[in-house]
Design an enzyme around this catalytic site. Structure first.
Site, short mmCIF file in Angstrom:
data_model
loop_
_atom_site.label_atom_id
_atom_site.label_comp_id
_atom_site.label_asym_id
_atom_site.label_seq_id
_atom_site.Cartn_x
_atom_site.Cartn_y
_atom_site.Cartn_z
N GLY A 10 -7.62 25.62 -35.64
CA GLY A 10 -7.86 25.44 -37.07
C GLY A 10 -6.62 25.91 -37.78
N GLN A 13 -6.40 27.26 -44.25
CA GLN A 13 -5.91 28.38 -45.06
C GLN A 13 -5.70 29.64 -44.22
OE1 GLN A 13 -4.81 27.67 -47.93
NE2 GLN A 13 -6.38 27.82 -49.49
N ILE A 14 -6.72 30.02 -43.45
CA ILE A 14 -6.57 31.23 -42.64
C ILE A 14 -5.59 30.96 -41.50
CG2 ILE A 14 -7.73 32.96 -41.20
CD1 ILE A 14 -10.27 32.50 -42.78
N GLY A 15 -5.73 29.79 -40.86
CA GLY A 15 -4.87 29.45 -39.72
C GLY A 15 -3.39 29.51 -40.08
N ASP A 34 -5.13 21.59 -34.64
CA ASP A 34 -6.15 21.07 -35.58
C ASP A 34 -6.57 19.69 -35.12
OD1 ASP A 34 -7.64 20.48 -38.14
OD2 ASP A 34 -6.66 22.34 -38.76
N ARG A 91 -27.32 26.15 -45.89
CA ARG A 91 -26.78 26.97 -44.80
C ARG A 91 -27.01 26.33 -43.43
NH1 ARG A 91 -28.56 30.62 -42.53
NH2 ARG A 91 -26.91 31.77 -41.50
N ASN A 123 -17.28 30.80 -39.81
CA ASN A 123 -18.60 31.19 -40.32
C ASN A 123 -19.64 30.12 -40.05
OD1 ASN A 123 -18.56 33.80 -41.41
ND2 ASN A 123 -17.30 33.10 -43.12
N ARG A 154 -11.75 45.96 -46.83
CA ARG A 154 -12.12 45.81 -48.25
C ARG A 154 -12.66 47.13 -48.80
NH1 ARG A 154 -14.82 39.81 -47.26
NH2 ARG A 154 -13.02 38.66 -48.05
N HIS A 178 -21.98 40.12 -40.54
CA HIS A 178 -21.00 39.78 -41.57
C HIS A 178 -21.75 39.05 -42.68
CE1 HIS A 178 -17.21 38.99 -43.32
NE2 HIS A 178 -17.16 37.72 -43.05
N1 APR Z 1 -10.96 21.50 -34.02
C1 APR Z 1 -9.94 22.15 -34.61
N2 APR Z 1 -9.87 22.36 -35.94
C2 APR Z 1 -10.87 21.90 -36.69
C3 APR Z 1 -11.97 21.22 -36.15
C4 APR Z 1 -12.00 21.02 -34.74
N3 APR Z 1 -13.01 20.38 -34.14
N4 APR Z 1 -12.80 20.88 -37.16
C5 APR Z 1 -12.24 21.33 -38.30
N5 APR Z 1 -11.07 21.94 -38.02
C6 APR Z 1 -10.09 22.53 -38.93
C7 APR Z 1 -10.01 21.81 -40.27
O1 APR Z 1 -9.34 20.56 -40.15
C8 APR Z 1 -9.26 22.83 -41.11
O2 APR Z 1 -7.86 22.64 -41.08
O3 APR Z 1 -10.40 23.85 -39.29
C9 APR Z 1 -9.62 24.17 -40.45
C10 APR Z 1 -10.41 25.09 -41.35
O4 APR Z 1 -9.56 25.46 -42.38
P1 APR Z 1 -10.03 25.66 -43.90
O5 APR Z 1 -11.01 24.59 -44.27
O6 APR Z 1 -8.82 25.84 -44.74
O7 APR Z 1 -10.89 27.01 -43.87
P2 APR Z 1 -10.36 28.52 -43.88
O8 APR Z 1 -10.34 29.01 -45.29
O9 APR Z 1 -9.16 28.65 -43.05
O10 APR Z 1 -11.61 29.23 -43.17
C11 APR Z 1 -11.94 28.92 -41.84
O11 APR Z 1 -13.12 30.97 -41.40
O12 APR Z 1 -13.78 32.75 -42.75
C12 APR Z 1 -14.15 31.55 -42.16
O13 APR Z 1 -15.77 30.73 -43.73
C13 APR Z 1 -14.51 30.51 -43.18
O14 APR Z 1 -15.56 29.12 -41.56
C14 APR Z 1 -14.41 29.27 -42.35
C15 APR Z 1 -13.25 29.57 -41.44
#
Ligand code: APR
Length: 311
Positions: A10, A13-15, A34, A91, A123, A154, A178
């Site tokens: 992934g 944003q976090i990745g 991704d 949910r 999540n 936090r 969490h």
């Molecule tokens: N394989 C790999 N990556 C995937 C897949 C998959 N099958 N399905 C979705 N993704 C990728 C998306 O394309 C996206 O780039 O996962 C990434 C998720 O990134 P964001 O939507 O930006 O989410 P982010 O804010 O990084 O949070 C990720 O962490 O804290 C938790 O609630 C949050 O579940 C969320 C996760």
């Protein structure tokens, strides 16, 4: 010694932030993975980060891919794959979609890097880390969920702001699931060894605890679209670093309990020692009655979400 190979499943944003922080700490060579539709995006992020490395001299390689073959023999996975909750989605809908993604991720990791250490962030965390464990068949010490590190961070930040002292000197832990039922152990929170409870009025402390409980939601509201990413990324990097460098840091993590704190068969936030063998030990201690009942409350929430996975 060979450099560690770190894969971020992934690259959202976090990745993206995980990649930046892992590079800045020179934790190892980094691969951002991704889905095929986002391969250009992760290749772009990898290039952008690669091009900042000369400024401060980070000697790591970094790449983007959507091909699992590129993830053979990775040492550490940090998983954020999933979709965020969209308007109109409840949910359960979210759980079903992210569960499907987690099952696919876990099967691939089992196939391509069966000896790795996996840190799950996606999540709903309590269900996702459980699903990863069940589908991958990994030993319990090689799977962990990132939650308590973020929640404790936090709590520490808010306490330092209140006391007007360095965040570094605040020590505290948040246990449990969490979510809103998390259990900040205020009784054991200290600043430079001084109990927090002797410095902050009970009613004010309660306000800080409640802010901690809903800290994720506070950010979601401010963003309007999306959830926190800087602090979640930093928290997971702290865990990855402790594993890669065998630091044996004590970090509250969602670890599989088998009797500890009266919990059996569930991942729940507990103080965990993370070293070269993954989750090497859970540090158990006596909870008072109020804490026991809060932990039981959080355990019920965890059990409910895990049951929904039908695993
Ligand atoms: N394989 C790999 N990556 C995937 C897949 C998959 N099958 N399905 C979705 N993704 C990728 C998306 O394309 C996206 O780039 O996962 C990434 C998720 O990134 P964001 O939507 O930006 O989410 P982010 O804010 O990084 O949070 C990720 O962490 O804290 C938790 O609630 C949050 O579940 C969320 C996760």
């Amino acid at each position: 010694m060979a450099k560690a190979k770190i894969a971020l499943i992934g690259g959202g944003q976090i990745g993206g932030n995980l990649a930046l922080l892992a590079a800045q700490k020179e934790l190892g060579d980094i691969i951002i993975f991704d889905i095929p539709q986002s391969e250009g995006m992760v290749k772009g992020k990898a290039l952008d980060i690669l091009q900042l490395t000369p400024h401060d001299g980070y000697d790591v390689s970094i790449s983007g891919t959507s091909n699992w073959e590129d993830l053979k023999n990775v040492d550490v996975f940090i998983i954020t794959a999933g979709i965020p909750r969209k308007p109109g989605m409840n949910r359960e809908d979210l759980l079903e979609i992210n569960l499907g993604i987690m099952k696919e991720v876990a099967s691939n990791i089992k196939k391509y890097a069966p000896n790795s250490f996996a840190i799950v962030i996606s999540n709903p965390l309590d269900a996702m880390v459980y699903a990863f464990y069940k589908v991958s068949g990994f030993n319990k010490n090689k799977v962990v969920g990132m939650a308590g590190a973020l929640d404790s961070g936090r709590f520490r930040a808010f306490l330092a702001e209140e006391i007007q002292c360095s965040v570094q000197d605040i020590s505290c832990m948040v246990l449990g699931g969490h979510g809103d039922t998390m259990v900040p152990i205020t009784r054991l929170a200290t600043v430079g060894g001084v109990p927090i409870e002797s410095l902050i009025e009970p009613s004010r402390l309660e306000e800080i605890v409640n802010r901690t409980r809903f800290a994720g939601g506070e950010i979601v509201k401010l963003f309007g679209n999306g959830s926190a990413f800087y602090a979640p990324a930093q928290s997971a990097i702290e865990m990855a670093e402790s594993y890669i460098r065998d630091k044996k840091r004590v970090i509250p993590c969602a670890s599989l309990c088998e009797g500890e704190f009266g919990v059996d068969g569930y991942f729940i936030g507990v103080p965990s020692v993370i070293g070269e063998n993954g989750v090497e030990r859970i540090l158990e201690f006596e909870l008072n009655n109020e804490e026991k009942s809060s932990l039981n409350n959080t355990l019920m929430a965890v059990k409910k979400t895990v049951k929904e996975t039908k695993l």
